[in-house]
Each structure stands twice: as structure tokens, then as C-alpha cells.
Design a protein around this motif. Structure first.
Motif, PDB file in Angstrom:
ATOM      1  N   LEU A 124       0.825  -1.205   0.000  1.00  0.00           N
ATOM      2  CA  LEU A 124       0.000   0.000   0.000  1.00  0.00           C
ATOM      3  C   LEU A 124       0.860   1.257   0.000  1.00  0.00           C
ATOM      4  CD1 LEU A 124      -2.749  -1.177   2.504  1.00  0.00           C
ATOM      5  CD2 LEU A 124      -3.034  -0.784   0.049  1.00  0.00           C
ATOM      6  N   ASP A 125       1.966   1.241   0.758  1.00  0.00           N
ATOM      7  CA  ASP A 125       2.868   2.397   0.748  1.00  0.00           C
ATOM      8  C   ASP A 125       3.429   2.633  -0.647  1.00  0.00           C
ATOM      9  OD1 ASP A 125       2.449   2.872   3.393  1.00  0.00           O
ATOM     10  OD2 ASP A 125       4.435   2.239   4.076  1.00  0.00           O
ATOM     11  N   ALA A 126       3.803   1.563  -1.329  1.00  0.00           N
ATOM     12  CA  ALA A 126       4.340   1.703  -2.685  1.00  0.00           C
ATOM     13  C   ALA A 126       3.272   2.261  -3.628  1.00  0.00           C
ATOM     14  CB  ALA A 126       4.861   0.364  -3.190  1.00  0.00           C
ATOM     15  N   MET A 127       2.047   1.774  -3.499  1.00  0.00           N
ATOM     16  CA  MET A 127       0.959   2.287  -4.344  1.00  0.00           C
ATOM     17  C   MET A 127       0.704   3.769  -4.091  1.00  0.00           C
ATOM     18  SD  MET A 127      -1.812  -0.822  -4.144  1.00  0.00           S
ATOM     19  CE  MET A 127      -1.277  -2.528  -4.295  1.00  0.00           C
ATOM     20  N   HIS A 128       0.900   4.193  -2.832  1.00  0.00           N
ATOM     21  CA  HIS A 128       0.644   5.584  -2.474  1.00  0.00           C
ATOM     22  C   HIS A 128       1.875   6.472  -2.634  1.00  0.00           C
ATOM     23  CE1 HIS A 128      -2.664   3.745   0.283  1.00  0.00           C
ATOM     24  NE2 HIS A 128      -3.097   3.932  -0.954  1.00  0.00           N
ATOM     25  N   GLY A 129       2.993   5.884  -3.031  1.00  0.00           N
ATOM     26  CA  GLY A 129       4.197   6.681  -3.263  1.00  0.00           C
ATOM     27  C   GLY A 129       4.949   7.063  -2.007  1.00  0.00           C
TER      28      GLY A 129
END
Length: 486
Positions: A418-423
Motif C-alpha cells: 500500500l505504501d508503494a501504491m501511495h508513493g
């Protein structure tokens, strides 16, 4: 809209970790309504077959809660697709491009759950087919290289096609709830800061022990070993968080700036120091939880006379004002007596005891931060035992996070996805962090390669070679479980 493309989509990591994490995020409403998940691998299968495998992985490995229903699973599978990909076949990437929406108008996350030898070929193809636009991000799994030189070569090659803020080097330990709580513990509690230095701390112990052996990864593990597999990433990441200076704010690069300073300050060992300050071992046949287990050299895929280490202990030192003279003991091993991950801060003894001999056999105050199997923070203090006279004993102030909060526990891979998806790059490793970690590990690896006699053996189900106890004993310390058992 977010599109998630998982290279190595039919592999073991995808099945055990990534797919269950993705499904958990879906169950809890954390994915976009127009989310699309593509598995990508060399195998020639269709969407339906891949969905069957995804469903089987969820059934076997998912920790999904009561929200899980056949309707929910069907809805997740409806957004799941498969594309055949060979990293060196242009037509496969052309097909991928035609399958997904424009990378310039949507967020696209490419997860490379493959061997590091495929990282650059895959990213090169993605770039040449214009699939890494400004909104695209690429997650790469460890191990990133085999030493400092190869890691730099991979990173330099990736940077030809990607900006640094598009590269997400994942270390799943950083996604653990308690690892993030380390930041809160250190920088949101005033009373700890005055004690967090060489004046009051005797030593720091960071230990990750596993009861499992190499399982089905014998061939991979034998080319990696515990030093590369655990120390270079997990243990050094934990060390950098424990030892870092307060960042100016909680922005990703502010935190990572301080972590990399710690890694640069680690004292690099000479060959003589490697012999004195490191221990490596390999498990032989024994018993774990009462069950007989074979030795490492008898594991499938492992050569009969392998010299690969399954255990490492290191007396690390940080050359800066805060930590000069404070040893940081790092330990990890397979087929150990129990499964645990702990950080223990051992404070110095009081300068003088007014209670005489009652104090002598007691361990000094310590702070124990447990990451697994349960997450907790325990502070050990001295108190008087009930009864006549003054007899001191250890008492424990315990914060059990499972009891303290009813909020849902988010697994490490779900949080990091999720962190990667949110940048959000906070929990991912930056290029210079990785480089500094390899620079510390390289001299140890080189010395070990030239020392055929240095590998110790230990019985499976024990706490490792006796030499690891001596590593601490010669400086008046002991591992936590040894103090309890002694």
C-alpha cells in the motif's frame, strides 16, 4: 486507477506473501475501485488458470478475517488477470502494454519478485515499451546484488531507466508494526532520549532466530547464506533505526538520511577483527520442538560439503559520539531453539548499591522490544520482594500491543504494498543505504571466503555455536536467554 503487475506471479513468494497481502488489502477496502492485478511469468497459462492458483494461494496462506466470503473472493478474482512474460521477448511486453491502461494517466506498480539477474532486463523492456511513466513505480526484492560492486552495478543500471523516487527496494522487516513503533518509541517519548547513548547503555542486542531450516530453498540459500540473507538487510536496518539521530521531521528522506549516517559510521573490520568479532555456524542434525531434523548438508539442494553459514553473530561498533564504545551484538540463525526477533537495550549497572549483595546477581535494567512472535515492549526494573528485609528482584512493565489496541493488525507485505501504491518511500531502502550496508558486510564475506576453518557447527534446536556466547562473555555480557537459563 491503479494497475499492479507482479513479475514472478506464479512463484513461491507471490503465493505465500504477495497475493495474500493484496487480498487482505482488498477485503479491507484499501484498493482502488478500478484496481487491476496482473500476474506475469514465463509459463503459458490463461486468466482462468491463474485465478485458480490465486484462489488456492489465498485459501492456503491468507489470514483474511470474517469479511472473507465467496462473493468477496469472486470480486477480487474478477480484477485478476495473467500475461505471459519472458524478460527478453519484446512481443511479451508489447502485449502487456496493450493490456493495461496508459502509464501516464494511471498509477502503475511493477513488482519484481524475480531473481536479481532479471531486474535490469525487465526494467529495460518496460522503459523501451514506454511503460514506466511519471506515475509508475518499481518494487525490487532482495537480494539486490551479492556484494557492494554488484549492488552498485544493478542500481546504476536501474537508474538509467528510472528516477530514484521510482525505485522501491523492499525489506519486509521494515513493514512490521513494531519496527515502525521503534520510531515512535524513540522520538515521541522524552524520558528515553537522555538515556539513549554511551553514558547509560552498556550494549545493544539485536537477534532474529528461526526454527525452520532452509525448507525448499536449499539451492538459493546455499548461494546466499545468513550474512547476505539476514545481516546485510534486516539486522542492519534494525540497527540503523535503533542508533539513528532524531530526524528533522518524519519525511521519508529525513528518516533515511539519518539511517544512512549510522551505516556509514559502522566500524569496518580488518581481517584480524573479523576473526575476533564475528562467529559463523552451520546447523547439524538435532531436534526442534521435540521433532528430529536433518543437518544443513543433508537438506535438498545443498551440496554435501557446503561451507555456507546458517548462523551469524557479530560484535558491531559505531564510530560516532553517541555510540562510541557501545557494542551492538547482531545474531541470526536457522534451526534455533525458538522463533523470535528481539532488540534488547542493556543499561549499565548502578554506580553503587546500598543493598550490598542483594544487587550483585541481578541483571541491570533493560528494555526489550519484541517484534515476533508477539509484539511487545518490556522494561525490566528492580523492586523489593514482599517480606522482611530488603531483597531485590526484577519486575517487568509490559506493553502488549495485541492487548493495548483493538485495531486491525496489518501484515508487513500488505503495508509495504500500500505504501508503494501511495508513493510513500519511508519504509523502503534508498540507494546509498544499500551501498553502505554492503560496504560493511563485504570485508566480513571476503575474510570468511579465505578462512576454511572458521565455520563452527551447532546442534539444530540450540542457540547456535558456543563461540557466540563467548563473543559476549569476554566483555561481561550474555544473550538474554542465557541469563534466564543460567
Amino acid at each position: 486507477m491503479t494497475t499492479f503487475v507482479l513479475f514472478g506471479g506464479t512463484g513461491d513468494l507471490a503465493k505465500r506473501k504477495i497475493i495474500p497481502a493484496l487480498y487482505s488489502a482488498f477485503l479491507n477496502g484499501r484498493l482502488d475501485k478500478n484496481f487491476a492485478f496482473y500476474g506475469a511469468a514465463r509459463e503459458q497459462i490463461g486468466d482462468d488458470e491463474f485465478r485458480k492458483r490465486v484462489s488456492a494461494a489465498i485459501a492456503q496462506y491468507s489470514k483474511a478475517d470474517v469479511l472473507n466470503t465467496p462473493e468477496k473472493l469472486d470480486a477480487f478474482l474478477a480484477m485478476t488477470f495473467y500475461t505471459k512474460i519472458d524478460a527478453r521477448v519484446d512481443a511479451d511486453f508489447a502485449q502487456l502494454k496493450s493490456s493495461i491502461a496508459s502509464p501516464d494517466t494511471q498509477s502503475t506498480l511493477f513488482y519484481l519478485a524475480t531473481g536479481p539477474d532479471l531486474f535490469v532486463p525487465i526494467v529495460k523492456q518496460l522503459s523501451e515499451h514506454q511503460l514506466v511513466g511519471k506515475l509508475a513505480r518499481v518494487v525490487v526484492e532482495k537480494p539486490l546484488g551479492r556484494d557492494a560492486t554488484s549492488a552498485r552495478e544493478i542500481n546504476q543500471a536501474l537508474r538509467v531507466y528510472l528516477q530514484e523516487n521510482q525505485i522501491y527496494r523492499i525489506d519486509h522487516y521494515l513493514g512490521k508494526e513494531m519496527v515502525q513503533n521503534l520510531l515512535a518509541l524513540r522520538f515521541a517519548n522524552l524520558f528515553l532520549e537522555p538515556l539513549w547513548n554511551r553514558t547509560w547503555i552498556k550494549d545493544v542486542q539485536i537477534s532474529i532466530s528461526e526454527q525452520v531450516g532452509v525448507e525448499s530453498r536449499g539451492d538459493f540459500y546455499d548461494h546466499t547464506g545468513a550474512l547476505r540473507d539476514m545481516v546485510q538487510n534486516h539486522l542492519l536496518q534494525l540497527l540503523s533505526i535503533v542508533a539513528m539521530e532524531p530526524p528533522v521531521n518524519s519525511a521519508p528522506d529525513s528518516i533515511r538520511d539519518e539511517k544512512v549516517k549510522v551505516l556509514h559510521a559502522l566500524h569496518k573490520f580488518t581481517p584480524d577483527e573479523v576473526a575476533k568479532k564475528t562467529v559463523r555456524g552451520q546447523y547439524r542434525a538435532g531436534a526442534v520442538d521435540g521433532q528430529a531434523v536433518i543437518g544443513y548438508q543433508n537438506e535438498p539442494g545443498v551440496p554435501a560439503h557446503s561451507r555456507t553459514e546458517t548462523f551469524v553473530a557479530i560484535r558491531a561498533e559505531i564510530d560516532n559520539w553517541r555510540w562510541a564504545g557501545v557494542p551492538f551484538y547482531l545474531r541470526t540463525g536457522k534451526r534455533m531453539a525458538s522463533r523470535s526477533a528481539e532488540i534488547t537495550i542493556n543499561f549499565k549497572q548502578i554506580p553503587y548499591s546500598i543493598f550490598g549483595g542483594n544487587q550483585r546477581n541481578l541483571r541491570s535494567n533493560r528494555l526489550v522490544i519484541s517484534l515476533q512472535p508477539e509484539e511487545s515492549v518490556e522494561l525490566f526494573l528492580k523492586a523489593k520482594e514482599p517480606g522482611e528485609g530488603i531483597r531485590l528482584s526484577d519486575v517487568m512493565l509490559n506493553l502488549d500491543f495485541a492487548e493495548a489496541s483493538t485495531s486491525r493488525r496489518v501484515e508487513a507485505y500488505e503495508r509495504l504494498l500500500l505504501d508503494a501504491m501511495h508513493g510513500d518511500l519511508t519504509l523502503f531502502v534508498r540507494d546509498d543505504e544499500l551501498s553502505a550496508a554492503w560496504d560493511y558486510v563485504d570485508p566480513i564475506m571476503t575474510t570468511w571466503q579465505n578462512d576454511a576453518e572458521g565455520l563452527k557447527s551447532y546442534i539444530a534446536g540450540s542457540w547456535g555455536p558456543a563461540a557466540s556466547s563467548y563473543l559476549l562473555a569476554q566483555h561481561g555480557s550474555s544473550w538474554g536467554e542465557e541469563f534466564v537459563e543460567g
